[in-house]
Design an enzyme around this catalytic site. Structure first.
Site, PDB file in Angstrom:
ATOM      1  N   GLY A 157     -60.101 -36.284 -24.148  1.00  0.00           N
ATOM      2  CA  GLY A 157     -60.841 -36.157 -25.414  1.00  0.00           C
ATOM      3  C   GLY A 157     -62.200 -36.822 -25.259  1.00  0.00           C
ATOM      4  O   GLY A 157     -62.701 -36.988 -24.145  1.00  0.00           O
ATOM      5  N   ARG A 158     -62.771 -37.227 -26.390  1.00  0.00           N
ATOM      6  CA  ARG A 158     -64.106 -37.846 -26.345  1.00  0.00           C
ATOM      7  C   ARG A 158     -64.140 -39.033 -25.397  1.00  0.00           C
ATOM      8  O   ARG A 158     -65.031 -39.182 -24.578  1.00  0.00           O
ATOM      9  CB  ARG A 158     -64.502 -38.375 -27.735  1.00  0.00           C
ATOM     10  CG  ARG A 158     -64.778 -37.327 -28.756  1.00  0.00           C
ATOM     11  CD  ARG A 158     -65.162 -38.026 -30.068  1.00  0.00           C
ATOM     12  NE  ARG A 158     -65.329 -37.077 -31.142  1.00  0.00           N
ATOM     13  CZ  ARG A 158     -64.313 -36.556 -31.835  1.00  0.00           C
ATOM     14  NH1 ARG A 158     -63.073 -36.898 -31.568  1.00  0.00           N
ATOM     15  NH2 ARG A 158     -64.545 -35.684 -32.799  1.00  0.00           N
ATOM     16  N   ILE A 233     -56.410 -48.181 -22.345  1.00  0.00           N
ATOM     17  CA  ILE A 233     -57.251 -48.566 -23.499  1.00  0.00           C
ATOM     18  C   ILE A 233     -56.877 -47.703 -24.713  1.00  0.00           C
ATOM     19  O   ILE A 233     -57.634 -47.653 -25.688  1.00  0.00           O
ATOM     20  CB  ILE A 233     -58.766 -48.432 -23.200  1.00  0.00           C
ATOM     21  CG1 ILE A 233     -59.096 -47.160 -22.437  1.00  0.00           C
ATOM     22  CG2 ILE A 233     -59.267 -49.640 -22.407  1.00  0.00           C
ATOM     23  CD1 ILE A 233     -58.995 -45.904 -23.156  1.00  0.00           C
ATOM     24  N   ARG A 235     -53.034 -46.574 -26.279  1.00  0.00           N
ATOM     25  CA  ARG A 235     -51.942 -47.161 -27.051  1.00  0.00           C
ATOM     26  C   ARG A 235     -50.885 -47.671 -26.086  1.00  0.00           C
ATOM     27  O   ARG A 235     -50.525 -46.972 -25.120  1.00  0.00           O
ATOM     28  CB  ARG A 235     -51.286 -46.114 -27.956  1.00  0.00           C
ATOM     29  CG  ARG A 235     -52.060 -45.769 -29.198  1.00  0.00           C
ATOM     30  CD  ARG A 235     -52.030 -46.887 -30.251  1.00  0.00           C
ATOM     31  NE  ARG A 235     -52.736 -46.509 -31.461  1.00  0.00           N
ATOM     32  CZ  ARG A 235     -54.037 -46.711 -31.682  1.00  0.00           C
ATOM     33  NH1 ARG A 235     -54.777 -47.330 -30.780  1.00  0.00           N
ATOM     34  NH2 ARG A 235     -54.593 -46.333 -32.809  1.00  0.00           N
ATOM     35  N   ASP A 259     -55.500 -53.232 -22.404  1.00  0.00           N
ATOM     36  CA  ASP A 259     -56.063 -53.652 -23.689  1.00  0.00           C
ATOM     37  C   ASP A 259     -55.059 -53.477 -24.815  1.00  0.00           C
ATOM     38  O   ASP A 259     -55.264 -53.996 -25.907  1.00  0.00           O
ATOM     39  CB  ASP A 259     -57.310 -52.797 -23.993  1.00  0.00           C
ATOM     40  CG  ASP A 259     -58.056 -53.247 -25.242  1.00  0.00           C
ATOM     41  OD1 ASP A 259     -58.237 -54.470 -25.400  1.00  0.00           O
ATOM     42  OD2 ASP A 259     -58.445 -52.391 -26.054  1.00  0.00           O
ATOM     43  N   GLU A 264     -47.937 -55.276 -30.311  1.00  0.00           N
ATOM     44  CA  GLU A 264     -49.053 -56.231 -30.460  1.00  0.00           C
ATOM     45  C   GLU A 264     -48.839 -57.137 -31.676  1.00  0.00           C
ATOM     46  O   GLU A 264     -48.347 -56.666 -32.691  1.00  0.00           O
ATOM     47  CB  GLU A 264     -50.361 -55.444 -30.603  1.00  0.00           C
ATOM     48  CG  GLU A 264     -50.678 -54.675 -29.329  1.00  0.00           C
ATOM     49  CD  GLU A 264     -51.830 -53.693 -29.489  1.00  0.00           C
ATOM     50  OE1 GLU A 264     -52.505 -53.701 -30.534  1.00  0.00           O
ATOM     51  OE2 GLU A 264     -52.039 -52.909 -28.564  1.00  0.00           O
ATOM     52  N   HIS A 282     -56.537 -55.951 -27.489  1.00  0.00           N
ATOM     53  CA  HIS A 282     -56.927 -54.728 -28.219  1.00  0.00           C
ATOM     54  C   HIS A 282     -58.380 -54.847 -28.711  1.00  0.00           C
ATOM     55  O   HIS A 282     -58.648 -54.887 -29.905  1.00  0.00           O
ATOM     56  CB  HIS A 282     -55.968 -54.475 -29.388  1.00  0.00           C
ATOM     57  CG  HIS A 282     -55.985 -53.047 -29.857  1.00  0.00           C
ATOM     58  ND1 HIS A 282     -54.871 -52.383 -30.301  1.00  0.00           N
ATOM     59  CD2 HIS A 282     -56.992 -52.138 -29.958  1.00  0.00           C
ATOM     60  CE1 HIS A 282     -55.182 -51.146 -30.653  1.00  0.00           C
ATOM     61  NE2 HIS A 282     -56.480 -50.977 -30.452  1.00  0.00           N
TER      62      HIS A 282
HETATM   63  C1  8YV Z   1     -59.203 -50.566 -33.390  1.00  0.00           C
HETATM   64  C2  8YV Z   1     -57.979 -48.486 -32.449  1.00  0.00           C
HETATM   65  O1  8YV Z   1     -58.954 -51.772 -32.737  1.00  0.00           O
HETATM   66  O2  8YV Z   1     -59.505 -46.769 -32.905  1.00  0.00           O
HETATM   67  C3  8YV Z   1     -58.350 -47.083 -32.752  1.00  0.00           C
HETATM   68  O3  8YV Z   1     -57.417 -46.265 -32.855  1.00  0.00           O
HETATM   69  O4  8YV Z   1     -56.868 -48.784 -32.214  1.00  0.00           O
HETATM   70  C4  8YV Z   1     -59.031 -49.524 -32.356  1.00  0.00           C
HETATM   71  O5  8YV Z   1     -60.289 -49.037 -32.143  1.00  0.00           O
HETATM   72  C5  8YV Z   1     -58.544 -50.619 -34.659  1.00  0.00           C
HETATM   73  O6  8YV Z   1     -58.403 -49.404 -35.295  1.00  0.00           O
HETATM   74  C6  8YV Z   1     -59.347 -51.613 -35.513  1.00  0.00           C
HETATM   75  O7  8YV Z   1     -59.143 -51.463 -36.814  1.00  0.00           O
END
Ligand code: 8YV
Length: 317
Positions: A157-158, A233, A235, A259, A264, A282
């Protein structure tokens, strides 16, 4: 009267937080001790929810919010929201699409370089005075070159594409897997994840987790092999975490830059003792620039949904 909003996670940019409070009657759910009593008293009046990507919102909570019109995710991953349920209720679920691409890709590359070059373990040697105690250059093991590594990207994806662009600039050949090949990309598509792992020096996980839970297991890690690296980076739940911990502890892969984790903020303690692992809390989107852009998108989504418009970044209509 200002519309009532339930905020499930803190927003770290003061200007965004102030704007949110100036426009809405904001209930900071994460600070409320008796959540059940709060919902009983205020649940009927909540029209919007703001949450993080990892936190999302449960169906059980949405069920207690009959006036809910919008769930604005301050993140790009919406795997923690049941989009079908929201769609049936006519609730807009929005995400900050595109706002965090560059920072997440930067951290992916940073984690891989930190891991294969031993940047964090090297820092600990210097910081703990061990260099001076044992100055022989051979006391610190040689590391692994990043430039030219064969990179396998899981999820194009992006973010996957931004990682590919960065790694290409380091002379890294790129291959990828996804649900299907993408016609606009010249990188080789390898449908089978195990085959991609076999052909890669490093696998970087940038897939959304809704359709890919546990895809990286012992078989994939063994295909990556004792010279291979894993970066995640996306999930934690993309990975079978016990399999990963075992592969790292037994040296069946060379290292990992992580990350994100399954539960978590709990991280398997075995990892704390391994120099082959670089850990983050994260943090991939956690820059002032990105969190500001994300916060602005959250504000725009709330404003659009609560004035009856389709939010630009709605994923449910
Ligand atoms: C954020 C994330 O840490 O974009 C996502 O899905 O898991 C992370 O970028 C999180 O959403 C912060 O609120």
């Amino acid at each position: 009267m200002k519309p009532s909003i339930l905020q499930l996670n803190p927003i770290l940019i003061p200007a965004i937080s102030e704007k949110l409070h100036s426009l809405y009657n904001v209930h900071r759910y994460f600070e409320i001790a008796d959540k059940e009593a709060f919902i009983k008293e205020h649940g009927n009046s909540i029209r919007g929810v703001v949450s993080g990507g990892h936190t999302g919102i449960s169906n059980a909570l949405m069920e207690k919010l009959p006036a809910l019109e919008v769930v604005a995710i301050n993140g790009v991953g919406v795997d923690a929201v049941d989009l079908n349920y929201a769609r049936k209720r006519g609730i807009d679920v929005t995400a900050t699409l595109g706002a965090l691409t560059e920072d997440v890709a930067d951290l992916a590359i940073g984690l891989l370089i930190a891991t294969c070059r031993g940047i964090c373990s090297g820092d600990r040697v210097v910081r703990n005075g061990l260099w001076a105690k044992n100055p022989h250059p051979g006391s610190i093991p040689l590391s692994r070159r990043f430039s030219g590594m064969r990179i396998g990207i899981v999820g194009m994806g992006r973010v996957g594409r931004a990682i590919a662009a960065r790694a290409s600039a380091f002379g890294c050949p790129i291959s990828y897997t996804d649900l299907h090949a993408m016609k606009d990309l010249d990188y080789p598509f390898i449908a089978d994840l195990e085959e991609l792992a076999r052909q890669s020096d490093a696998l970087i996980l940038s897939a959304s987790a809704d359709k890919a839970e546990g895809i990286v297991n012992a078989a994939i890690l063994d295909a990556l092999g004792p010279d291979g690296f894993l970066v995640n980076i996306a999930r934690g739940k993309l990975v079978n975490e016990p399999d990963l911990v075992a592969a790292l502890a037994e040296g069946r892969i060379s290292g990992a830059g992580l990350d994100v984790f399954v539960d978590e903020p709990n991280v398997p303690e075995v990892l704390f003792g391994l120099d082959s692992v670089v850990l983050q809390a994260h943090r991939a989107s956690a820059t002032v620039e990105t969190r500001t852009a994300m916060g602005e998108m959250v504000l725009a989504s709330l404003a659009q949904a609560l004035s009856g418009q389709r939010p630009d970044n709605s994923l449910t209509r």
